[in-house]
Design a protein around this motif. Structure first.
Motif, short mmCIF file in Angstrom:
data_model
loop_
_atom_site.label_atom_id
_atom_site.label_comp_id
_atom_site.label_asym_id
_atom_site.label_seq_id
_atom_site.Cartn_x
_atom_site.Cartn_y
_atom_site.Cartn_z
N SER A 4 -2.36 3.81 -3.22
CA SER A 4 -0.94 3.93 -2.94
C SER A 4 -0.16 2.70 -3.41
CB SER A 4 -0.69 4.19 -1.46
OG SER A 4 -1.27 3.18 -0.67
N ASP A 5 -0.72 1.50 -3.23
CA ASP A 5 -0.03 0.29 -3.67
C ASP A 5 0.11 0.24 -5.18
OD1 ASP A 5 0.90 -0.99 -1.45
OD2 ASP A 5 -0.68 -2.50 -1.37
N ASN A 124 4.41 -0.33 3.96
CA ASN A 124 3.03 -0.57 3.55
C ASN A 124 2.56 -1.98 3.90
OD1 ASN A 124 2.90 2.02 2.55
ND2 ASN A 124 2.84 1.43 0.40
N VAL A 150 2.69 5.98 0.13
CA VAL A 150 2.77 5.47 1.50
C VAL A 150 1.38 5.35 2.09
CG1 VAL A 150 3.61 5.93 3.83
CG2 VAL A 150 5.05 6.50 1.86
N GLU A 151 1.09 4.18 2.66
CA GLU A 151 -0.17 3.97 3.37
C GLU A 151 0.06 4.31 4.83
OE1 GLU A 151 -1.59 0.02 2.72
OE2 GLU A 151 -1.60 0.26 0.55
#
Length: 154
Positions: A4-5, A124, A150-151
């Motif tokens: 996600s990042d 995040n 999104v984490e």
């Protein structure tokens, strides 16, 4: 496979290539919000996104607001203040910042910047978001494609 990042980093890079606005890092915003003169914070997302969660003190603005309406509604609040706009990742807030950039001079705002990575980066990194009841661990993913950035908090 992209996490996600990494996906968020790619989206930010593409937004920054398309929109030449001044950006503010999430760590800088956190410090400003904790300081003696917090910025005026605008959330450029839909009502549903904002209601699910937002950064505390943020004022929600319709993503398609025009420059005249923006100035009429918010000029008095902007005088002498730093202004920060955000959305999910920075696309809508960058677009709005480009449209209303001249308002800075008319309102006397100290600065007008976009939150780099938007509320997704903020979230995040474990920074707080709120809803009508207070602090929450939930966030609106915008849509299934963007939501992969999104984490989810556990």
């Amino acid at each position: 496979m992209f996490g996600s990042d990494r996906l968020l980093d790619v989206a930010i890079m593409m937004i920054e290539r398309t929109h030449r606005v001044e950006n503010l890092e999430t760590s800088e915003l956190a410090a400003m919000l904790a300081g003696p003169e917090p910025p005026l914070l605008f959330d450029i997302r839909t009502a549903g996104e904002y209601e699910k969660s937002h950064i505390e003190t943020a004022i929600r603005i319709e993503p398609d607001i025009g420059q005249d309406d923006f100035e009429t509604l918010y000029a008095a609040l902007m005088a002498g203040r730093d202004i920060v706009l955000y959305c999910s990742v920075g696309q809508r807030s960058s677009e709005l910042l480009e449209r209303v950039e001249s308002a800075r001079g008319k309102t006397g705002a100290k600065s007008c910047r976009n939150l780099r990575g938007g509320i997704f980066r903020w979230y995040n990194e474990g920074r707080p978001v709120v809803d009508a009841s207070g602090t929450t661990d939930d966030i609106h993913g915008y849509d299934p494609v963007w939501a992969v950035m999104v984490e989810r908090r556990r």
